[in-house]
Design a protein around this motif. Structure first.
Motif, PDB file in Angstrom:
ATOM      1  N   ALA A  40       0.844  -1.191   0.000  1.00 26.57           N
ATOM      2  CA  ALA A  40       0.000   0.000   0.000  1.00 26.57           C
ATOM      3  C   ALA A  40       0.880   1.242   0.000  1.00 26.57           C
ATOM      4  O   ALA A  40       1.963   1.256   0.587  1.00 26.57           O
ATOM      5  CB  ALA A  40      -0.902  -0.003   1.216  1.00 26.57           C
ATOM      6  N   ASP A  41       0.432   2.276  -0.668  1.00 29.17           N
ATOM      7  CA  ASP A  41       1.090   3.580  -0.709  1.00 29.17           C
ATOM      8  C   ASP A  41       2.454   3.563  -1.393  1.00 29.17           C
ATOM      9  O   ASP A  41       3.236   4.480  -1.217  1.00 29.17           O
ATOM     10  CB  ASP A  41       1.207   4.177   0.694  1.00 29.17           C
ATOM     11  CG  ASP A  41      -0.134   4.325   1.365  1.00 29.17           C
ATOM     12  OD1 ASP A  41      -1.085   4.769   0.713  1.00 29.17           O
ATOM     13  OD2 ASP A  41      -0.251   3.963   2.560  1.00 29.17           O
ATOM     14  N   ARG A  69      -0.407   3.278  -4.808  1.00 28.00           N
ATOM     15  CA  ARG A  69      -1.340   2.149  -4.732  1.00 28.00           C
ATOM     16  C   ARG A  69      -2.306   2.337  -3.573  1.00 28.00           C
ATOM     17  O   ARG A  69      -1.935   2.810  -2.511  1.00 28.00           O
ATOM     18  CB  ARG A  69      -0.580   0.839  -4.487  1.00 28.00           C
ATOM     19  CG  ARG A  69       0.239   0.346  -5.639  1.00 28.00           C
ATOM     20  CD  ARG A  69       0.923  -0.965  -5.259  1.00 28.00           C
ATOM     21  NE  ARG A  69      -0.039  -1.967  -4.824  1.00 28.00           N
ATOM     22  CZ  ARG A  69      -0.623  -2.838  -5.611  1.00 28.00           C
ATOM     23  NH1 ARG A  69      -0.356  -2.826  -6.890  1.00 28.00           N
ATOM     24  NH2 ARG A  69      -1.479  -3.710  -5.138  1.00 28.00           N
ATOM     25  N   ASP A  70      -3.552   1.873  -3.782  1.00 26.12           N
ATOM     26  CA  ASP A  70      -4.549   1.884  -2.704  1.00 26.12           C
ATOM     27  C   ASP A  70      -4.181   0.934  -1.575  1.00 26.12           C
ATOM     28  O   ASP A  70      -4.282   1.282  -0.403  1.00 26.12           O
ATOM     29  CB  ASP A  70      -5.921   1.456  -3.233  1.00 26.12           C
ATOM     30  CG  ASP A  70      -6.705   2.603  -3.825  1.00 26.12           C
ATOM     31  OD1 ASP A  70      -6.427   3.767  -3.502  1.00 26.12           O
ATOM     32  OD2 ASP A  70      -7.604   2.321  -4.626  1.00 26.12           O
ATOM     33  N   ASP A  71      -3.805  -0.293  -1.931  1.00 29.76           N
ATOM     34  CA  ASP A  71      -3.534  -1.296  -0.901  1.00 29.76           C
ATOM     35  C   ASP A  71      -2.550  -2.324  -1.423  1.00 29.76           C
ATOM     36  O   ASP A  71      -2.053  -2.212  -2.529  1.00 29.76           O
ATOM     37  CB  ASP A  71      -4.833  -1.972  -0.434  1.00 29.76           C
ATOM     38  CG  ASP A  71      -5.593  -2.644  -1.559  1.00 29.76           C
ATOM     39  OD1 ASP A  71      -4.971  -3.312  -2.400  1.00 29.76           O
ATOM     40  OD2 ASP A  71      -6.827  -2.510  -1.584  1.00 29.76           O
ATOM     41  N   GLY A  78      -5.869  -0.438  -8.291  1.00 27.97           N
ATOM     42  CA  GLY A  78      -6.450   0.839  -7.884  1.00 27.97           C
ATOM     43  C   GLY A  78      -5.396   1.731  -7.257  1.00 27.97           C
ATOM     44  O   GLY A  78      -4.507   1.278  -6.538  1.00 27.97           O
ATOM     45  N   GLY A  79      -5.495   3.013  -7.535  1.00 27.10           N
ATOM     46  CA  GLY A  79      -4.514   3.930  -6.980  1.00 27.10           C
ATOM     47  C   GLY A  79      -5.084   5.325  -6.810  1.00 27.10           C
ATOM     48  O   GLY A  79      -6.171   5.627  -7.280  1.00 27.10           O
ATOM     49  N   TYR A  80      -4.348   6.158  -6.120  1.00 30.19           N
ATOM     50  CA  TYR A  80      -4.765   7.533  -5.877  1.00 30.19           C
ATOM     51  C   TYR A  80      -3.641   8.491  -6.224  1.00 30.19           C
ATOM     52  O   TYR A  80      -2.491   8.094  -6.335  1.00 30.19           O
ATOM     53  CB  TYR A  80      -5.206   7.715  -4.425  1.00 30.19           C
ATOM     54  CG  TYR A  80      -4.124   7.501  -3.389  1.00 30.19           C
ATOM     55  CD1 TYR A  80      -3.357   8.568  -2.939  1.00 30.19           C
ATOM     56  CD2 TYR A  80      -3.869   6.242  -2.853  1.00 30.19           C
ATOM     57  CE1 TYR A  80      -2.370   8.381  -1.987  1.00 30.19           C
ATOM     58  CE2 TYR A  80      -2.897   6.044  -1.906  1.00 30.19           C
ATOM     59  CZ  TYR A  80      -2.150   7.121  -1.471  1.00 30.19           C
ATOM     60  OH  TYR A  80      -1.161   6.928  -0.529  1.00 30.19           O
ATOM     61  N   ARG A  97      -5.839  15.085  -2.143  1.00 33.97           N
ATOM     62  CA  ARG A  97      -5.775  13.703  -2.617  1.00 33.97           C
ATOM     63  C   ARG A  97      -6.995  13.436  -3.486  1.00 33.97           C
ATOM     64  O   ARG A  97      -8.102  13.800  -3.144  1.00 33.97           O
ATOM     65  CB  ARG A  97      -5.765  12.736  -1.440  1.00 33.97           C
ATOM     66  CG  ARG A  97      -5.736  11.277  -1.873  1.00 33.97           C
ATOM     67  CD  ARG A  97      -5.763  10.341  -0.691  1.00 33.97           C
ATOM     68  NE  ARG A  97      -4.521  10.433   0.055  1.00 33.97           N
ATOM     69  CZ  ARG A  97      -4.082   9.476   0.873  1.00 33.97           C
ATOM     70  NH1 ARG A  97      -4.781   8.378   1.043  1.00 33.97           N
ATOM     71  NH2 ARG A  97      -2.948   9.638   1.520  1.00 33.97           N
ATOM     72  N   ASP A  99      -8.857  10.197  -4.661  1.00 31.07           N
ATOM     73  CA  ASP A  99      -8.858   8.763  -4.398  1.00 31.07           C
ATOM     74  C   ASP A  99      -9.188   7.969  -5.662  1.00 31.07           C
ATOM     75  O   ASP A  99      -9.512   8.543  -6.697  1.00 31.07           O
ATOM     76  CB  ASP A  99      -9.802   8.398  -3.241  1.00 31.07           C
ATOM     77  CG  ASP A  99     -11.257   8.673  -3.517  1.00 31.07           C
ATOM     78  OD1 ASP A  99     -11.698   8.600  -4.679  1.00 31.07           O
ATOM     79  OD2 ASP A  99     -11.990   8.949  -2.536  1.00 31.07           O
ATOM     80  N   SER A 100      -9.098   6.654  -5.580  1.00 33.08           N
ATOM     81  CA  SER A 100      -9.274   5.814  -6.762  1.00 33.08           C
ATOM     82  C   SER A 100     -10.672   5.875  -7.336  1.00 33.08           C
ATOM     83  O   SER A 100     -10.897   5.534  -8.494  1.00 33.08           O
ATOM     84  CB  SER A 100      -8.908   4.360  -6.440  1.00 33.08           C
ATOM     85  OG  SER A 100      -9.704   3.868  -5.396  1.00 33.08           O
TER      86      SER A 100
END
Length: 104
Positions: A40-41, A69-71, A78-80, A97, A99-100
């Motif tokens: 993540a991150d 990355r989200d997780d 998925g990413g932000y 931010r 988010d995804s």
């Protein structure tokens, strides 16, 4: 002709690619290639620096745009996006931010 910039100093291959179809540039790709497990991150960052005083080499990191990355779930892409800014005398901190799901 693709342009590759690679840095192996941290054990992670970081690259930038600019592809051309012969008449126009089709995009700029900034990514990371890691052989380890996803975390993540983790992701990539575009960092901005500027001079803070006179003289050569006197620059300071001021802002960043990060894609993370989200997780740590395998096969989850998925990413932000995170935008960091820095006030005088302080450290860079997340200012916004996306988010995804596209939310702020």
């Amino acid at each position: 002709i693709p342009l590759y910039i690679q840095n192996d100093s941290s054990g992670t291959n970081i690259y930038s690619v600019c592809r051309s179809n012969g008449t126009a540039t089709t995009g700029l790709h900034i990514g990371t290639m890691s052989e380890g497990s996803p975390a993540a991150d983790e992701g990539v960052s575009l960092d901005f620096s500027m001079p803070y005083t006179t003289g050569v080499g006197t620059t300071v990191h001021t802002c960043s745009i990060r894609a993370l990355r989200d997780d740590a779930t395998a096969d989850n892409y998925g990413g932000y996006m995170s935008f960091l800014t820095r006030a005088h005398g302080g450290a860079a901190a997340e200012a916004m931010r996306i988010d995804s799901g596209g939310g702020l």
